[in-house]
Structures are given as structure tokens and as C-alpha cells.
Enzyme design. Structure first.
Site, mmCIF file in Angstrom:
data_model
loop_
_atom_site.group_PDB
_atom_site.id
_atom_site.type_symbol
_atom_site.label_atom_id
_atom_site.label_comp_id
_atom_site.label_asym_id
_atom_site.label_seq_id
_atom_site.Cartn_x
_atom_site.Cartn_y
_atom_site.Cartn_z
ATOM 1 N N TYR A 267 36.551 22.177 28.231
ATOM 2 C CA TYR A 267 37.172 23.396 28.627
ATOM 3 C C TYR A 267 38.484 23.428 29.703
ATOM 4 O O TYR A 267 38.249 22.752 30.293
ATOM 5 C CB TYR A 267 35.335 23.858 29.687
ATOM 6 N N HIS B 14 29.710 15.848 23.256
ATOM 7 C CA HIS B 14 29.996 17.885 22.523
ATOM 8 C C HIS B 14 29.845 17.637 21.325
ATOM 9 O O HIS B 14 29.089 18.533 21.034
ATOM 10 C CB HIS B 14 30.915 17.939 22.517
HETATM 11 N N1 LIG Z 1 28.050 22.332 23.236
HETATM 12 C C1 LIG Z 1 28.672 23.177 22.553
HETATM 13 O O1 LIG Z 1 29.165 23.349 21.735
HETATM 14 C C2 LIG Z 1 28.822 24.598 23.508
HETATM 15 C C3 LIG Z 1 29.177 25.164 22.567
HETATM 16 C C4 LIG Z 1 29.233 27.233 23.557
HETATM 17 C C5 LIG Z 1 28.652 27.143 25.073
HETATM 18 N N2 LIG Z 1 28.678 26.033 25.287
HETATM 19 C C6 LIG Z 1 27.696 25.874 26.706
HETATM 20 O O2 LIG Z 1 26.900 27.542 27.259
HETATM 21 C C7 LIG Z 1 28.351 28.280 27.859
HETATM 22 C C8 LIG Z 1 27.535 30.000 27.819
HETATM 23 O O3 LIG Z 1 27.308 29.674 26.530
HETATM 24 P P1 LIG Z 1 28.984 30.891 26.449
HETATM 25 O O4 LIG Z 1 30.001 31.115 27.021
HETATM 26 O O5 LIG Z 1 29.152 30.314 24.892
HETATM 27 O O6 LIG Z 1 28.466 32.072 26.215
HETATM 28 P P2 LIG Z 1 27.078 33.431 26.676
HETATM 29 O O7 LIG Z 1 26.474 32.659 28.058
HETATM 30 O O8 LIG Z 1 26.134 33.726 25.092
HETATM 31 O O9 LIG Z 1 28.143 34.522 27.336
HETATM 32 C C9 LIG Z 1 28.728 34.898 27.652
HETATM 33 C C10 LIG Z 1 29.827 36.776 28.224
HETATM 34 O O10 LIG Z 1 28.562 37.361 28.011
HETATM 35 C C11 LIG Z 1 28.357 37.469 29.553
HETATM 36 N N3 LIG Z 1 27.724 37.728 30.149
HETATM 37 C C12 LIG Z 1 27.177 36.432 30.864
HETATM 38 N N4 LIG Z 1 26.286 37.401 31.292
HETATM 39 C C13 LIG Z 1 26.026 38.618 31.500
HETATM 40 C C14 LIG Z 1 24.599 39.840 31.710
HETATM 41 N N5 LIG Z 1 23.406 39.697 32.519
HETATM 42 N N6 LIG Z 1 25.006 40.745 30.969
HETATM 43 C C15 LIG Z 1 26.022 41.254 30.817
HETATM 44 N N7 LIG Z 1 26.884 40.033 30.036
HETATM 45 C C16 LIG Z 1 26.798 38.859 30.766
HETATM 46 C C17 LIG Z 1 29.645 36.658 30.302
HETATM 47 O O11 LIG Z 1 30.775 37.915 30.793
HETATM 48 P P3 LIG Z 1 31.534 37.420 32.077
HETATM 49 O O12 LIG Z 1 31.621 36.554 32.636
HETATM 50 O O13 LIG Z 1 32.607 38.464 32.464
HETATM 51 O O14 LIG Z 1 29.794 37.489 33.524
HETATM 52 C C18 LIG Z 1 30.882 36.329 29.119
HETATM 53 O O15 LIG Z 1 31.157 36.969 28.359
HETATM 54 C C19 LIG Z 1 29.149 27.955 28.114
HETATM 55 O O16 LIG Z 1 29.688 28.052 28.881
HETATM 56 C C20 LIG Z 1 29.462 26.364 27.566
HETATM 57 O O17 LIG Z 1 29.108 25.593 29.403
HETATM 58 C C21 LIG Z 1 28.447 24.479 24.869
#
Ligand SMILES: NC(=O)c1ccc[n+]([C@@H]2O[C@H](COP(=O)([O-])OP(=O)(O)OC[C@H]3O[C@@H](n4cnc5c(N)ncnc54)[C@H](OP(=O)(O)O)[C@@H]3O)[C@@H](O)[C@H]2O)c1
Length: 277
Positions: free
Chosen positions: A53, A111
């Protein structure tokens, strides 16, 4: 804070905080640090990051957010598959620890699967455990056959977690992966639990949100969190989103709500290959 039990017996918060896309824009830095700190204050003390990241930038930002409160945090980071040799894991971990400003990780994940044999990665993880640089290790983006292969390897049974894409729109793991992991006592850590904000603007989620006077995102998060063996790690840079996510943990979906969700987002009836984002 509700907790989920790891195979070791350790309890971790059911709701944590993701950090993908944090640490990329200097003008967002102060807000991102504040969002993570607010999450910690609200009990979202599990933080998920990765060397990938912002190419280390997210780990540096997390380091700043947890300064002075390391002991109250369950810190998760991940190693790139191309760094996951026995020696490479040790070196990558050192770099992550330096960026995070700590001397141990609570959980270190592979990962995704690459070309380096899993046995070498496990040796690297076990070395790090022995010297106290990590407390647990696990994997990410592993489907059921990958998990079975891992479990058959020497020390493969020490895997603490599998972090995968799981949310209301990606229910594939319910068919075989979640049941298999349950038999092993390994929890699932759900990434992108609100599908990166890409949820339909009408239908079941909206209707249920109206019934409970919450948002469709909170409904989606409550859906992912409804199982006792799932940890969710939404990413939120907006402080209002952090607070909303914390509230979603207390949202109890009724049988009627769940039936409505099944209509719009049917549970899998056959094997669906694990998806990645
Ligand atoms: N292992 C892997 O391969 C992998 C892949 C993807 C993700 N991840 C991990 O999982 C975490 C979460 O997944 P993600 O970041 O892909 O997606 P997510 O958490 O499903 O969505 C994040 C998005 O949703 C918005 N959001 C968050 N809370 C909200 C709410 N209550 N209401 C409306 N919108 C909201 C955020 O906006 P704002 O930021 O503007 O608040 C951001 O744009 C990642 O950050 C990472 O740490 C791991």
C-alpha cells in the site's frame, strides 16, 4: 467490542480498519491519521496494512497513527509474494517494522500466492515467530484448495487467518471456503466488506437501511459481520464513515432482512472460484 477467536485462542476485534489507498496523497495525510486514531478510540483496534500500500507509505502513516498506543493495537501487515522466500520474508518484515515504528507485528500475511513454494514462506514466518517479530501468521486470497494444500505442509496448521474478498455481493466463500475454515477453527478476514463503496443505490440494502434508519453501507457491513467467524476491515478516511462503521457493528439484521438480501444477492448454490479485487 465483539471479538473473534483465532486458533491460538487469542481474541481480536470483529471490526477493524483497512488502509489501502492511504498514504498516497500528502494533502490527505492528516485526515487519514485522524480517521485511524478516531477508529482506535471507538474500539476498532485491529489495523490492516501491507508493504504494497503506497509502497510503504501506508505503513508509515499507520506508524504515525499508532505512535504512543502500540500496545492497544492488533497490527496486521502483508508481504508481497515475490518477497516471500524464507530470507525475503525476514527482510521484508524488518522493513515493515521500521516503517511502522514497532518491533513486532500481531499478524503477518502472505498477500497472495506467487511462485515461491509455500513451504519456504512458512519457514520464514515460523522463524519470525520464534524470535518474537510476529505473533501470528496467515494468508490472503487463498481458496479452499490452497488452504488444503497449506494445511498439509509442515507447520501449515499454524495459519491463523485467511483474508479474502467477502461481502454481500461476493458470497462465493459461503459455499465451501467458510465451512472448510470453520472445521479448522480459522476465521475469515473480509476485505472490501462494502465493495469499495460500489453498492447498488436501490433494492434490498436501501429498503433494509430505511427500516433501521441507517445507510445501505451500514447494512452491507452488518451483513458481513453477522457471522461469528468473520472479521471485517473497512477502509474509511472520512471520520463520519469511521463512526458509521462502528455503529454497524451493533446493527442486528432480522431474519426478514436476511431473506430480502438473499433475493437480491443470492447465496452460492455451487462452487464459485475465489475472486480478488
Ligand atoms: N488482501 C487483499 O488482497 C486486499 C484487497 C483489498 C483490500 N484489502 C484490505 O481491506 C481493506 C478494505 O477494503 P477496501 O479498501 O478495498 O474497500 P472497502 O472497505 O469495502 O471500501 C472503502 C471505500 O468505502 C468508503 N466507505 C467506508 N466506510 C463507509 C461508510 N460507512 N459509508 C460510505 N462509504 C464508506 C471509503 O471512503 P472514505 O475513505 O472516503 O471514507 C472508501 O472509498 C483495505 O483498505 C485493505 O486494508 C486487502
Amino acid at each position: 467490542m465483539r471479538t473473534v477467536r483465532l486458533p491460538s485462542g487469542d481474541e481480536v476485534p470483529a471490526l477493524g480498519q483497512g488502509t489501502w489507498y492511504m498514504g498516497e496523497q500528502p494533502q490527505m495525510r492528516a485526515q487519514e491519521v485522524a480517521a485511524l486514531r478516531q477508529g482506535l478510540d471507538l474500539g476498532l483496534t485491529l489495523i490492516d496494512t501491507a508493504e504494497m500500500y503506497a509502497e510503504g507509505g501506508a505503513e508509515e502513516l499507520v506508524g504515525e497513527a499508532i505512535r504512543g498506543r502500540r500496545d492497544g493495537v492488533f497490527l496486521v501487515s502483508k508481504v508481497y509474494p515475490h518477497n516471500a522466500s524464507r530470507k525475503g520474508v525476514a527482510e521484508a518484515c524488518e522493513r515493515s517494522l521500521r516503517r511502522l515504528g514497532t518491533d513486532y507485528l500481531d499478524l503477518y500475511l502472505l498477500h497472495w500466492r506467487g511462485s515461491i513454494p509455500l513451504s519456504a514462506t512458512i519457514e520464514g514466518f515460523e522463524d519470525l515467530k520464534r524470535v518474537g517479530k510476529i505473533r501470528h501468521w496467515g494468508v490472503s486470497n487463498f481458496d479452499t484448495d490452497d488452504m488444503e494444500e497449506l494445511a498439509a505442509l509442515h507447520s501449515g496448521g499454524n495459519c491463523a487467518i485467511n483474508q479474502v474478498l467477502y461481502n454481500v455481493r461476493r458470497r462465493g466463500p459461503e459455499f465451501d471456503l467458510l465451512p472448510w475454515m470453520k472445521t479448522q477453527g480459522i476465521p475469515l478476514m473480509a476485505y472490501s466488506p462494502i465493495e469499495q463503496g460500489r453498492l447498488p443505490g436501490r433494492g434490498a440494502l436501501t429498503e433494509i437501511a430505511r427500516r433501521h434508519a441507517v445507510t445501505p453501507f451500514q447494512v452491507a457491513l452488518a451483513f458481513t459481520l453477522r457471522r461469528p467467524d468473520v472479521i471485517a476491515i473497512p477502509k474509511a478516511s472520512d471520520l463520519a464513515h469511521v463512526a458509521a462503521n462502528r455503529q454497524a457493528l451493533d446493527l442486528q439484521l432480522t431474519d426478514e432482512d436476511l431473506a430480502l438480501i438473499d433475493q437480491d444477492f443470492p447465496p452460492p448454490r455451487r462452487k464459485v472460484r475465489l475472486e480478488m479485487i
